[in-house]
Design a protein around this motif. Sequence first.
Motif, PDB file in Angstrom:
ATOM      1  N   GLN A 193      34.727  33.555  43.455  1.00  0.00           N
ATOM      2  CA  GLN A 193      35.335  34.781  42.957  1.00  0.00           C
ATOM      3  C   GLN A 193      36.308  35.372  43.977  1.00  0.00           C
ATOM      4  O   GLN A 193      37.295  36.014  43.613  1.00  0.00           O
ATOM      5  N   ARG A 194      36.065  35.117  45.267  1.00  0.00           N
ATOM      6  CA  ARG A 194      36.952  35.639  46.307  1.00  0.00           C
ATOM      7  C   ARG A 194      38.352  35.040  46.171  1.00  0.00           C
ATOM      8  O   ARG A 194      39.357  35.716  46.427  1.00  0.00           O
ATOM      9  N   ILE A 195      38.411  33.763  45.784  1.00  0.00           N
ATOM     10  CA  ILE A 195      39.715  33.114  45.606  1.00  0.00           C
ATOM     11  C   ILE A 195      40.475  33.777  44.471  1.00  0.00           C
ATOM     12  O   ILE A 195      41.679  34.069  44.596  1.00  0.00           O
ATOM     13  N   ASN A 196      39.782  34.031  43.361  1.00  0.00           N
ATOM     14  CA  ASN A 196      40.427  34.733  42.241  1.00  0.00           C
ATOM     15  C   ASN A 196      40.881  36.128  42.653  1.00  0.00           C
ATOM     16  O   ASN A 196      41.971  36.583  42.282  1.00  0.00           O
ATOM     17  N   ASP A 197      40.041  36.814  43.429  1.00  0.00           N
ATOM     18  CA  ASP A 197      40.377  38.177  43.834  1.00  0.00           C
ATOM     19  C   ASP A 197      41.574  38.200  44.778  1.00  0.00           C
ATOM     20  O   ASP A 197      42.430  39.099  44.714  1.00  0.00           O
ATOM     21  N   LEU A 198      41.668  37.210  45.680  1.00  0.00           N
ATOM     22  CA  LEU A 198      42.737  37.183  46.667  1.00  0.00           C
ATOM     23  C   LEU A 198      44.064  36.700  46.092  1.00  0.00           C
ATOM     24  O   LEU A 198      45.124  37.263  46.373  1.00  0.00           O
ATOM     25  N   TYR A 199      44.015  35.635  45.284  1.00  0.00           N
ATOM     26  CA  TYR A 199      45.242  34.959  44.874  1.00  0.00           C
ATOM     27  C   TYR A 199      45.508  35.012  43.364  1.00  0.00           C
ATOM     28  O   TYR A 199      46.552  34.544  42.920  1.00  0.00           O
ATOM     29  N   GLY A 200      44.556  35.506  42.602  1.00  0.00           N
ATOM     30  CA  GLY A 200      44.765  35.614  41.166  1.00  0.00           C
ATOM     31  C   GLY A 200      44.110  34.475  40.389  1.00  0.00           C
ATOM     32  O   GLY A 200      43.786  33.416  40.932  1.00  0.00           O
ATOM     33  N   GLN A 201      43.943  34.713  39.091  1.00  0.00           N
ATOM     34  CA  GLN A 201      43.226  33.745  38.249  1.00  0.00           C
ATOM     35  C   GLN A 201      43.983  32.433  38.093  1.00  0.00           C
ATOM     36  O   GLN A 201      43.379  31.368  38.080  1.00  0.00           O
ATOM     37  N   TYR A 202      45.320  32.495  37.983  1.00  0.00           N
ATOM     38  CA  TYR A 202      46.077  31.267  37.799  1.00  0.00           C
ATOM     39  C   TYR A 202      45.941  30.357  39.010  1.00  0.00           C
ATOM     40  O   TYR A 202      45.825  29.130  38.878  1.00  0.00           O
ATOM     41  N   PHE A 203      45.953  30.947  40.193  1.00  0.00           N
ATOM     42  CA  PHE A 203      45.729  30.152  41.403  1.00  0.00           C
ATOM     43  C   PHE A 203      44.318  29.568  41.383  1.00  0.00           C
ATOM     44  O   PHE A 203      44.112  28.395  41.723  1.00  0.00           O
ATOM     45  N   GLY A 204      43.363  30.398  40.969  1.00  0.00           N
ATOM     46  CA  GLY A 204      41.983  29.912  40.882  1.00  0.00           C
ATOM     47  C   GLY A 204      41.841  28.761  39.907  1.00  0.00           C
ATOM     48  O   GLY A 204      41.085  27.809  40.151  1.00  0.00           O
ATOM     49  N   ASP A 205      42.585  28.828  38.794  1.00  0.00           N
ATOM     50  CA  ASP A 205      42.556  27.727  37.828  1.00  0.00           C
ATOM     51  C   ASP A 205      43.056  26.427  38.466  1.00  0.00           C
ATOM     52  O   ASP A 205      42.501  25.346  38.235  1.00  0.00           O
ATOM     53  N   ASP A 206      44.121  26.537  39.294  1.00  0.00           N
ATOM     54  CA  ASP A 206      44.640  25.343  39.966  1.00  0.00           C
ATOM     55  C   ASP A 206      43.623  24.783  40.956  1.00  0.00           C
ATOM     56  O   ASP A 206      43.515  23.565  41.139  1.00  0.00           O
ATOM     57  N   VAL A 207      42.879  25.665  41.604  1.00  0.00           N
ATOM     58  CA  VAL A 207      41.832  25.213  42.524  1.00  0.00           C
ATOM     59  C   VAL A 207      40.744  24.451  41.761  1.00  0.00           C
ATOM     60  O   VAL A 207      40.267  23.397  42.214  1.00  0.00           O
TER      61      VAL A 207
END
Length: 578
Positions: A193-207
Amino acid sequence: MDSLAHEDHKWDIPQLFQELFLETNDILWFLDGCSGKLYLSRQFYVMNGYTQEQEQTIRLIEDFYPLIHPADRKQVAESVEKLVQRLTPKLAVEFRMINRLGKMRHILIKGHLTERIMDGDATSGSLFASGTLTEISELKQKASQLNRLTYFDSLTQMPNRSMFTYRTTVAVQQRLADSGTCAVVYMDLDNFQRINDLYGQYFGDDVLQAAGRTMTEFLGPELLVARPSGDEFLILFSEIEGKKALAERIEHLRQLMARPMMVQGREIQLACSTGVAIYPEDGHNAEELIKNADAALHQAKKEGKNRNAFYEVAIKTALIKRTQMERELHEALSRNELRLLYQPQLDLHSGQIIGVEALLRWDSPTHGQVSPLEFIPLAEDSGLIIPIGLWVLQQACQQIEVWRRQGLGHLTIAVNLSPVQLSHEGFYATVMQQVKGIEFVATSLCLEITESILVDDLSRVSAILSKFRSKGVKIALDDFGTGYSSLNYLKDLPLDVLKIDKTFIDNFEQGDTEKEITRTIVSLAHILRLDVVAEGVETLDQFGYLREIGCNKVQGYYVSRPIPADEIGPFLQALEMT
């Protein structure tokens, strides 16, 4: 009227057949089994791009075979040969055909043998076959769309939970046969969730996509990696050599996942926790293995995350509780602890209540109100489902008669069947004995089966259900889309109703995927001329969308909670007054 005879292709088809061939829009065929002469009605040539001058150029069955896709040609030829050799009474084969315009079409050929119908030359023989050719391309396309939406994750294109459950079921059956072991690994990306919070959901989807690719490439094609939801992944080891070797493989994977990865030009470092359940010691079916692997995962996270845990906790406690509950379930019938509630089903076209589903409840003096999800599997494993299921049918049939006398004879009662019941010898005779002598009961009864029933022996199940259907009993396929969804099941089973599982309805608000799956299911069911019932409808938005896409009926708390039989009449009266 044009004659069907040609100089080098002359045979005297009776006037009735000539008119049928020339007037129908369907594709009909007629085959002389002795000479191989073949006649195809005009619609075949129209569909495949022939000009009027080119019609009737296919005069022998051997001229027809080259039009079939090479991969399907042998099967069709062998099936036709079996028909004309009287080795089978009917023909029904699917194949692909590329027309003169280069378009691939999916075709279903059906046919049967007929007696001699020609008067001319006796040497022509008396074996004839005739039938239809039906294009099923649209049906195949709908099925393919449904399969993709149902079995694969839309973000990562990896298998989803439904596909994983199916493949795990297959693996368990294989290991049962060879006395081997398999394992389910449940993985969670720690603190994602920290990744989504820091960089956004679209970035999290790519991760998530990158993580999925990493796991799939490392584990190889022999292992199944799925994404059930969120930042979780499931891994199926369909065969393992031992717990130690499995633990080492999981640790290597976890170390690989911890290496820095580049996503959108950023360096990301992940950590993951895993939980493991092994067949047969930690579960005897896919659902148990997934559930227990999830429990082990939660244990790993509870112990500090970034680690692996095997399922070992509370097994003895669970077994003790299960044994006690089974003993009490034995006595539940005689103690009148079981009861039926009825959940109304609303017809979206007429706005009327047209039926109910009978739902079994157990009020245990020891355990309180026990969930059917808990005691039904216990009843199936112990064989208690046979007497309990018979009691449910008795109650339902008697209730149909009571409602008929009260002027509610239009109501249909749907009763759920267990796979154990359907496989029990004499089940059909037992059910029909219940409806014998009670007027209109059979036509007011709907038997609901789940897709899990279909795994073992489709032809046997289909034969039993056909016998019920011939007596007026309706057949519904319940929880469609959560198990072994297959177009073959829908085409081959004698079904009247398709029920969409509530998990699809529950997730309407999370995005368009579940809505699109539901729309596709409704469209496919209507192509197959099946009524569609949506379960678990709880909100006005869900109700409105289902009505918009043409769903036939709904049930759920938006319409009514499950209620006792004596409340159905007042409920209907109150509904008429609103």
